[in-house]
Design an enzyme around this catalytic site. Sequence first.
Site, PDB file in Angstrom:
ATOM      1  N   HIS A 236       8.895  39.296  50.105  1.00 19.04           N
ATOM      2  CA  HIS A 236       9.352  40.593  50.598  1.00 19.04           C
ATOM      3  C   HIS A 236      10.839  40.570  50.928  1.00 19.04           C
ATOM      4  O   HIS A 236      11.530  41.585  50.778  1.00 19.04           O
ATOM      5  CB  HIS A 236       8.540  41.003  51.824  1.00 19.04           C
ATOM      6  CG  HIS A 236       7.151  41.414  51.504  1.00 19.04           C
ATOM      7  ND1 HIS A 236       6.153  41.556  52.455  1.00 19.04           N
ATOM      8  CD2 HIS A 236       6.550  41.717  50.312  1.00 19.04           C
ATOM      9  CE1 HIS A 236       5.028  41.931  51.868  1.00 19.04           C
ATOM     10  NE2 HIS A 236       5.244  42.036  50.577  1.00 19.04           N
ATOM     11  N   HIS A 367       4.778  43.204  38.919  1.00 19.72           N
ATOM     12  CA  HIS A 367       5.883  42.331  39.285  1.00 19.72           C
ATOM     13  C   HIS A 367       6.471  41.625  38.061  1.00 19.72           C
ATOM     14  O   HIS A 367       7.694  41.518  37.920  1.00 19.72           O
ATOM     15  CB  HIS A 367       5.424  41.286  40.297  1.00 19.72           C
ATOM     16  CG  HIS A 367       5.057  41.849  41.632  1.00 19.72           C
ATOM     17  ND1 HIS A 367       5.993  42.209  42.575  1.00 19.72           N
ATOM     18  CD2 HIS A 367       3.847  42.114  42.182  1.00 19.72           C
ATOM     19  CE1 HIS A 367       5.380  42.671  43.655  1.00 19.72           C
ATOM     20  NE2 HIS A 367       4.083  42.634  43.445  1.00 19.72           N
TER      21      HIS A 367
END
Length: 389
Positions: A236, A367
């Site tokens: 993150h 991703h």
Amino acid sequence: MTDLQRLLDFAERSAVPGGFGFLGGNGQVIAERPLMTFITARKTHVFGLAQLLGRPGAGELVRHGVEALTDGPLRDAARGGWYATAEDDTKSAYVHAFVVLAGATATVVGAPGGRELLDDALDVWQTRFWDDDAGLAVEEWDAGWTRLSDYRGANANMHGVEASLAAADALGDGDPRAARLRTQALRSTERVVHGWARERAWRLPEHFTPDWTPLPEYNRDEPADPFRPYGVTIGHQFEWARLALHLRAVTPEPPAWLIDDGVALFDAAATRGWAADGADGFPYTLGWDDRVVVGARMHWVLCEAVAAAEAFAGVTGDRRYGDLARRWRAHGEERFADPVTGSWHHELTPDGRVASGTWDGQPDAYHLVQMLLLSEGRPVRGSVAATLR
């Protein structure tokens, strides 16, 4: 090297009635896993990016995703919004951020119903989740929009920033909502990155009380939670760092902290995270003392590290970012790439064995696809779709 077209071939196998299913490592949908809104929305976005690249058949998959999110079992047609899964009727900001992202990309490619999906999703986001006083989104409602959870989280807000930037790009500067969305994204990033992360020496808190007081001990007993892990989540920090660059690209007279804080957050994740337990790779989480808490290696963490390094290489011109991107991607090709499926294993042990403590199968192409697209020297724009367009 991972081939984008082969990866998309694999991802296409997830199409099922009502959306896109959860793929196992054998390329088959895991029937026991319920239909998940965030996976259906992410795949709709991914196939929209594929359509922008000219991939045959991608447009039909985008149409399938839009129809599923508009008329399928994941949408609450009576009360508005989207359920978390076909078996879980809670309504979360995390899920709705991805519906906004799917609607934005579908709008960019001109998918039938795409603009209507985006308008609907933005309306729910603004009326149910966005807290203008806080400059952040609240987390989770019950099905009837009557009970709001006390939990507040950075993860949903991170994806809210991504979705807001994508929606603004899709709407275009002629729509007054675009400027509002970019301003909201900047406000959220300022609180999270320029505020909490900076104040804590670039150790980003993820979990909060209703008044946004950090909860550093949250989920200590469940540290490997897939969405709310305990401690510092390396992946993150890379995502927030990269989003600061996307924001900078669309902000008139951007504040200097966007790139300064992005660099500091990136460097903290890179230096504290890589091989923190003595083995190559990034562990899932660290404690507040920088020691490894969950040592499992997640594919998405490495993807976000590479994508962020590529973005910083392009924006700053500093060769060290390109060197890191190549080094980390080579590690991914060696350890994570699955020659059978064309995708990447989603979780490994520190020594490189396939694991499933947090993620089983290979359900997510989001991703990896974005990493591959951002690794081709494309300029940083507000959104990945805008870069391709």
